[in-house]
Design a protein around this motif. Sequence first.
Motif, PDB file in Angstrom:
ATOM      1  N   PRO A  43      39.421 153.220  43.040  1.00 60.20           N
ATOM      2  CA  PRO A  43      40.759 152.623  42.973  1.00 60.20           C
ATOM      3  C   PRO A  43      41.172 152.336  41.530  1.00 60.20           C
ATOM      4  N   HIS A  44      42.479 152.257  41.325  1.00 56.06           N
ATOM      5  CA  HIS A  44      43.023 152.001  39.992  1.00 56.06           C
ATOM      6  C   HIS A  44      42.621 150.620  39.487  1.00 56.06           C
ATOM      7  N   PHE A  45      42.308 150.567  38.189  1.00 58.64           N
ATOM      8  CA  PHE A  45      42.066 149.283  37.539  1.00 58.64           C
ATOM      9  C   PHE A  45      42.791 149.262  36.202  1.00 58.64           C
ATOM     10  N   HIS A  46      43.509 148.158  35.930  1.00 53.83           N
ATOM     11  CA  HIS A  46      44.272 147.993  34.695  1.00 53.83           C
ATOM     12  C   HIS A  46      43.916 146.638  34.092  1.00 53.83           C
ATOM     13  N   PHE A  47      43.397 146.664  32.866  1.00 51.50           N
ATOM     14  CA  PHE A  47      42.965 145.429  32.213  1.00 51.50           C
ATOM     15  C   PHE A  47      44.093 144.408  32.085  1.00 51.50           C
ATOM     16  N   ARG A  48      45.317 144.868  31.892  1.00 53.23           N
ATOM     17  CA  ARG A  48      46.436 143.956  31.659  1.00 53.23           C
ATOM     18  C   ARG A  48      46.926 143.298  32.947  1.00 53.23           C
ATOM     19  N   VAL A  85      40.012 153.717  35.520  1.00 54.43           N
ATOM     20  CA  VAL A  85      40.352 152.696  34.537  1.00 54.43           C
ATOM     21  C   VAL A  85      41.454 153.204  33.606  1.00 54.43           C
ATOM     22  N   PHE A  86      42.549 152.450  33.536  1.00 61.13           N
ATOM     23  CA  PHE A  86      43.642 152.830  32.641  1.00 61.13           C
ATOM     24  C   PHE A  86      43.220 152.577  31.199  1.00 61.13           C
ATOM     25  N   TYR A  87      43.428 153.571  30.347  1.00 63.37           N
ATOM     26  CA  TYR A  87      42.967 153.515  28.966  1.00 63.37           C
ATOM     27  C   TYR A  87      43.622 152.385  28.179  1.00 63.37           C
ATOM     28  N   SER A  88      42.803 151.731  27.359  1.00 66.36           N
ATOM     29  CA  SER A  88      43.268 150.718  26.422  1.00 66.36           C
ATOM     30  C   SER A  88      42.548 150.951  25.100  1.00 66.36           C
ATOM     31  N   GLN A  89      43.200 150.650  23.983  1.00 64.54           N
ATOM     32  CA  GLN A  89      42.586 150.864  22.673  1.00 64.54           C
ATOM     33  C   GLN A  89      41.369 149.968  22.461  1.00 64.54           C
ATOM     34  N   LEU A 107      32.203 156.662  33.547  1.00 63.71           N
ATOM     35  CA  LEU A 107      33.387 155.828  33.708  1.00 63.71           C
ATOM     36  C   LEU A 107      34.616 156.717  33.802  1.00 63.71           C
ATOM     37  N   LEU A 108      35.326 156.665  34.929  1.00 67.09           N
ATOM     38  CA  LEU A 108      36.540 157.455  35.113  1.00 67.09           C
ATOM     39  C   LEU A 108      37.687 156.759  34.376  1.00 67.09           C
ATOM     40  N   VAL A 109      38.307 157.478  33.445  1.00 65.47           N
ATOM     41  CA  VAL A 109      39.355 156.918  32.591  1.00 65.47           C
ATOM     42  C   VAL A 109      40.612 157.766  32.719  1.00 65.47           C
ATOM     43  N   GLU A 110      41.765 157.099  32.842  1.00 62.86           N
ATOM     44  CA  GLU A 110      43.031 157.840  32.856  1.00 62.86           C
ATOM     45  C   GLU A 110      43.918 157.367  31.709  1.00 62.86           C
ATOM     46  N   PHE A 111      44.799 158.257  31.260  1.00 52.92           N
ATOM     47  CA  PHE A 111      45.736 157.958  30.187  1.00 52.92           C
ATOM     48  C   PHE A 111      47.165 157.922  30.724  1.00 52.92           C
ATOM     49  N   HIS A 112      48.079 157.398  29.907  1.00 50.51           N
ATOM     50  CA  HIS A 112      49.493 157.458  30.247  1.00 50.51           C
ATOM     51  C   HIS A 112      49.904 158.934  30.285  1.00 50.51           C
ATOM     52  N   ALA A 121      39.873 159.476  20.723  1.00 51.46           N
ATOM     53  CA  ALA A 121      38.580 160.130  20.486  1.00 51.46           C
ATOM     54  C   ALA A 121      37.570 159.139  19.908  1.00 51.46           C
ATOM     55  N   ASP A 122      38.030 158.253  19.025  1.00 43.52           N
ATOM     56  CA  ASP A 122      37.131 157.260  18.442  1.00 43.52           C
ATOM     57  C   ASP A 122      36.643 156.270  19.492  1.00 43.52           C
ATOM     58  N   VAL A 123      37.560 155.833  20.366  1.00 47.64           N
ATOM     59  CA  VAL A 123      37.182 154.887  21.430  1.00 47.64           C
ATOM     60  C   VAL A 123      36.204 155.550  22.397  1.00 47.64           C
TER      61      VAL A 123
END
Length: 253
Positions: A43-48, A85-89, A107-112, A121-123
């Motif tokens: 399921p979707h997860f958003h830190f904010r 997980v929605f990407y965050s810097q 870890l499954l990560v998605e971007f906008h 790339a650094d993160v």
Amino acid sequence: MSMTDLHTHILPGMDDGAETVEVSLGLLDRQRADGVMQIAMTPHFHFRKENIGEFLARRESAFQTLRQSWNPDDRLPEVKLGAEVFYSQDLDEVDVRPLCLEGTDYLLVEFHPAYYPQGAADVLYQLTREGITPLIAHVERYAFVQENPNFLSEWIDAGACTQMNATSLLMHPKRQKQLLSMIDHGLIHVLSTDTHSLHKRPPMLREALELVEKKCGEDRAELLRHQATQVFLGEKLQVEEPRSMKKLLGKWW
């Protein structure tokens, strides 16, 4: 042929996926009929929007509700819980390990979908240094990847793996040649369904792998299937060096 689906929204009432237990059971029936016997529920997860503890409690409650409704006589898929997980810097500054696919470091990560994530790339590289392997969700949906699929090489070089949606291959014929070329050039490591319901992004993993086998060869289809199983089991992927795609007549082939 047994298959593994690493990206689904089957848990009931968690996000914009399955709204009810009945929908969840229908998706599981469809997956089982296709031969999918290992499923990650992500399921979707958003830190904010939510803290990790609250999310994990909601996820466990949804999973127990679903499990209590399973028919014990059915041959059920093996299930692991995870998150998209929605990407965050500051992703590399948070303890994201509880969000990894159970028993693994993936870890499954998605971007906008519209904006190129500066510094991603650094993160991603920092996450790998902490022992976590990012699996980038539905890479074919990002506008910047559509404009230049070679962007994915930067993330792969940083230690990430990539996932493509089965329905993108099957339901977007105008882009099918480009997406198959991305697979053939080693820019895609696994196919998954990202299923939300039987009508919105239905589970069609078998059909997608059969298409890859027909267009790219049996070895390529088997590699995608095998690598998905490796991720599910927590094994480290030995990914091939991606080959650069070239732009011909205004399109990336």
